[in-house]
Design an enzyme around this catalytic site. Structure first.
Site, PDB file in Angstrom:
ATOM      1  N   THR A   1      47.205  36.381 169.121  1.00 56.35           N
ATOM      2  CA  THR A   1      48.569  36.232 168.575  1.00 56.35           C
ATOM      3  C   THR A   1      48.906  37.488 167.762  1.00 56.35           C
ATOM      4  O   THR A   1      49.353  38.476 168.332  1.00 56.35           O
ATOM      5  CB  THR A   1      48.689  34.954 167.716  1.00 56.35           C
ATOM      6  OG1 THR A   1      47.681  34.952 166.714  1.00 56.35           O
ATOM      7  CG2 THR A   1      48.555  33.705 168.583  1.00 56.35           C
TER       8      THR A   1
ATOM      9  N   LYS B   1      39.901  35.016 168.997  1.00 54.18           N
ATOM     10  CA  LYS B   1      41.148  35.512 168.423  1.00 54.18           C
ATOM     11  C   LYS B   1      41.205  35.055 166.966  1.00 54.18           C
ATOM     12  O   LYS B   1      40.636  34.021 166.600  1.00 54.18           O
ATOM     13  CB  LYS B   1      42.367  35.029 169.206  1.00 54.18           C
ATOM     14  CG  LYS B   1      42.637  33.549 169.282  1.00 54.18           C
ATOM     15  CD  LYS B   1      43.403  32.935 168.132  1.00 54.18           C
ATOM     16  CE  LYS B   1      44.676  33.660 167.854  1.00 54.18           C
ATOM     17  NZ  LYS B   1      45.377  32.964 166.691  1.00 54.18           N
TER      18      LYS B   1
ATOM     19  N   THR C   1      43.065  29.403 162.266  1.00 57.45           N
ATOM     20  CA  THR C   1      43.609  29.643 163.603  1.00 57.45           C
ATOM     21  C   THR C   1      42.758  30.681 164.221  1.00 57.45           C
ATOM     22  O   THR C   1      43.104  31.838 164.346  1.00 57.45           O
ATOM     23  CB  THR C   1      45.047  30.109 163.697  1.00 57.45           C
ATOM     24  OG1 THR C   1      45.859  29.177 163.054  1.00 57.45           O
ATOM     25  CG2 THR C   1      45.512  30.117 165.168  1.00 57.45           C
TER      26      THR C   1
ATOM     27  N   GLU D   1      45.191  39.443 159.180  1.00 57.12           N
ATOM     28  CA  GLU D   1      46.548  39.976 159.199  1.00 57.12           C
ATOM     29  C   GLU D   1      46.743  41.043 158.130  1.00 57.12           C
ATOM     30  O   GLU D   1      46.585  40.785 156.944  1.00 57.12           O
ATOM     31  CB  GLU D   1      47.556  38.831 159.048  1.00 57.12           C
ATOM     32  CG  GLU D   1      47.649  38.033 160.350  1.00 57.12           C
ATOM     33  CD  GLU D   1      48.463  36.766 160.236  1.00 57.12           C
ATOM     34  OE1 GLU D   1      48.883  36.278 161.281  1.00 57.12           O
ATOM     35  OE2 GLU D   1      48.670  36.281 159.117  1.00 57.12           O
TER      36      GLU D   1
ATOM     37  N   ASN E   1      53.704  37.775 157.753  1.00 58.60           N
ATOM     38  CA  ASN E   1      53.867  36.335 157.578  1.00 58.60           C
ATOM     39  C   ASN E   1      55.216  35.916 157.016  1.00 58.60           C
ATOM     40  O   ASN E   1      55.568  34.737 157.061  1.00 58.60           O
ATOM     41  CB  ASN E   1      52.733  35.782 156.718  1.00 58.60           C
ATOM     42  CG  ASN E   1      51.483  35.675 157.544  1.00 58.60           C
ATOM     43  OD1 ASN E   1      51.460  34.967 158.546  1.00 58.60           O
ATOM     44  ND2 ASN E   1      50.459  36.421 157.169  1.00 58.60           N
TER      45      ASN E   1
ATOM     46  N   THR F   1      60.583  35.116 163.297  1.00 59.95           N
ATOM     47  CA  THR F   1      61.911  35.723 163.476  1.00 59.95           C
ATOM     48  C   THR F   1      61.838  37.144 163.984  1.00 59.95           C
ATOM     49  O   THR F   1      60.786  37.658 164.289  1.00 59.95           O
ATOM     50  CB  THR F   1      62.702  35.671 162.156  1.00 59.95           C
ATOM     51  OG1 THR F   1      61.850  36.142 161.115  1.00 59.95           O
ATOM     52  CG2 THR F   1      63.133  34.266 161.876  1.00 59.95           C
TER      53      THR F   1
END
Lengths: 407, 407
Positions: A157, A183, A194, A280, A402, A407
């Site tokens: 992702t 992942k 996740t 991230e 995040n 969006t």
């Protein structure tokens, strides 16, 4: 960074889930993401003994229910279908029937029993799967297009890189291979996050031993990483062993059991570290080694608390040797300790000894923190418990990624 | 945002710790910070019944030991001396003797018994206090320069605004005033954080009742806020009641006890919310209301988990109604719940009902999140437990502030 060999283990260049004998894997674009690959599959020529570990989140996503159902029914998997771009989580009854439908579509397409197929999903929560796209995607899978690189890309992702490796070892004179892909990269915290992990091996092993090994090893590897403290609804590590290496059946009684465990631990730990490093927005891998705790459980809690502290993570991003934040995190871990016995080091630079700051060089410590791999060592001098946890720094990009994920 | 009145309570404009009768407070620059005020003091004309709550961090800073020592010795305080810019934490034996010296310097300077003085510090951890500056600073304190605004400024660190208020109520026909001031703004988490709270009142009250009231109220206010999950070494709320209002001595048996509790709760809650709203880098106050939990303890845990989730915090910063992250946080709180009964609303917009997403308008939800005060409502429909927690969004500026705190 990754050693070519670790004693009995041989590292396979560009290894992945398709490396062990009898495994194929691939990925394609079915339209869940704008243009990146988003549908991956693994296929074994033979039914493989299988086990899995799942998130502890009370809201377990629909695909987890389906994969559990398959594994409970005979402990065998021969195929796995996985999509990214949609988690199929918090999607109610419809989500569950979609996950079952996804299993059936793949099983029918590659001529397997439904009970021999696992289903995994990752992506946004609370949106129904566009089943027309999933169906079209599954219909276009061709086993002859096996390509582990595409599989690795199809499962990610916000990851910035694919994560995969394979190692080999000799067991009973046969070459046994263990391959893995995973992942991340946000919502990563102890007890699965996740993160999806896929481990394949051609080892011949009984189901109970495989299950025992995965649970033990996950607690020391995948469950010891944190990116942001959020435990996802979808985390799964699935492990398949198809026996194609033709070694004598492995169990705790087999003389080469420790070799197999070493290989499985190595693959799990490397995947876990790759996930932590690619958290991230991360720029660094942070490893926290705790020794001298009351017991291992206590050491685990302390190491995870430090590696999960936003203040420690931002200080490391800023290459600021603000060890007070490390000591503070130890202090609020809630674990038993004697403040006057605690020592802390950054790599080999001792900065806090038995409750008192040392006269370390701030410049030297700052230089150490500029490295891509930072090791924090904590000794509580109060027992024999030890543990290692992995995480990453907290950066502007974590917020950026995040604040606008959808969006 | 703050109501002028709340039933029996009258809000005092520009109120603070110096508002109750007989209290004075001030602040000055002694050189711990580059040029901002960094040394604050409170003085009561009469010895005040006193109590305090302290951080649960195992590494309690030296000044906490000293303040505890003072309070335990007769439950009276008449003065408080506080510095910002240096936490005097993890500073060993020297730090402790410095904190005692700081108490003695202030006690001697304003002619109090040492046991009647509290000491508080906040700032960087692990650096010894420059006692020459502290001494010079204390020597230059003049009680006649009383100015609550200077006190409020002298106690802050990365706070962007001072935090203070006062309310009045009638008890036994006398006007009783409760005033407060506080500092945040990072390392803020349940069970006290780098937050210092000072509450003064001219109420006449016995020590045991004052102690009971502060502990009860702190659990519902100061302990229900989180900025980053880090619990500091220095958190303290100190409460002094000097009796100058001359009401009949308050205790649980006094008919106006609920009025006093209401006032103390209001002051504590407002200070707590001001701290949350001014969390490092924050642009919004986030309030999480949980109802229908098994019990209040469970509701507290769930509300704190949601308000502490980095993914929820970044989504709110990005005005992204990504409710999946809220549901996910509920799920990993570890508390008992039935996923099929859970409902979630953003303000009055129901987005998730009994385990299933509603057909709410994404645009409407996004507009709601653009407000400065965001309320998340969670109903578990599984009991009578309820709780409210406060926090803030997670922004680029949080990273910026904390990646370079010391440099």
């Amino acid at each position: 960074m990754i050693p070519e060999k670790t004693e009995a283990l041989k590292y396979v260049n560009e290894g992945s889930v398709g490396t062990p004998k009898g495994f194929q894997s691939g990925g394609l674009h079915c339209g869940l993401k704008y243009k990146n690959l988003d549908l991956g599959w693994i296929y074994s020529e033979y039914p493989a003994v299988a086990t899995a570990v799942f998130t502890t989140n009370a809201f377990q996503a629909a695909p987890l229910v389906v994969t559990k159902d398959s594994i409970q029914n005979g402990h065998l998997l021969q195929g796995v279908i996985v999509n990214s771009g949609n988690a199929n989580a918090c999607t109610g009854e419809k989500g569950l029937s979609d996950a079952y439908a996804m299993r059936k579509l793949f099983a029918d397409h590659v001529h397997l029993s439904e009970n021999h197929v696992g289903v995994l999903s990752t992506g946004v929560i609370g949106v129904q799967l566009p089943m027309d796209k999933i169906e079209q995607g599954i219909e276009s899978i061709k086993l002859e297009d096996s390509d582990a690189g595409s599989f690795e890309k199809a499962i990610i992702t916000t990851d910035t890189m694919t994560k995969h490796l394979a190692v080999q070892m000799e067991i009973d004179g046969k070459t046994v291979t263990i391959g893995g892909a995973a992942k991340g990269s946000g919502m990563i915290h102890p007890n699965m996050a996740t993160m999806l992990g896929f481990i394949t091996t051609d080892a011949n092993i009984d189901a109970a031993s495989l299950d025992f090994a995965l649970k033990e090893i996950t607690n020391q590897t995948f469950n010891m990483i944190t990116v942001d403290g959020d435990t996802s609804t979808n985390d799964t590590v699935v492990l398949m062993a198809n026996g194609a290496a033709q070694n004598k059946v492995l169990s705790k009684e087999h003389p080469e059991w420790p070799t197999f465990i070493k290989g499985l631990t190595y693959v799990s730990e490397q995947l876990a570290k790759k996930i932590a490093r690619d958290g991230e927005g991360a720029t660094k891998l942070v490893e926290v080694q705790v020794t001298g705790a009351k017991d291992d459980t206590s050491a685990k809690a302390i190491s995870k608390t430090i590696v999960g502290s936003s203040l420690v993570k931002t200080a490391i991003y800023g290459t600021d040797p603000n060890w007070g934040r490390i000591v503070c995190a130890i202090g609020y871990s809630g674990e038993p300790l004697d403040p006057s016995k605690v020592s802390v080091a950054l790599g080999d630079i001792s900065i806090f000894e038995k409750g008192t700051p040392t006269s370390y060089s701030d410049a030297e410590a700052k230089t150490y923190l500029e490295q891509e791999n930072v090791v924090i060592k904590v000794d509580l001098a109060d027992g024999t418990g030890k543990a290692t946890a992995w995480g990453c720094d907290l950066t502007y990009d974590y917020v950026k990624i995040n604040a606008s994920y959808r969006t």
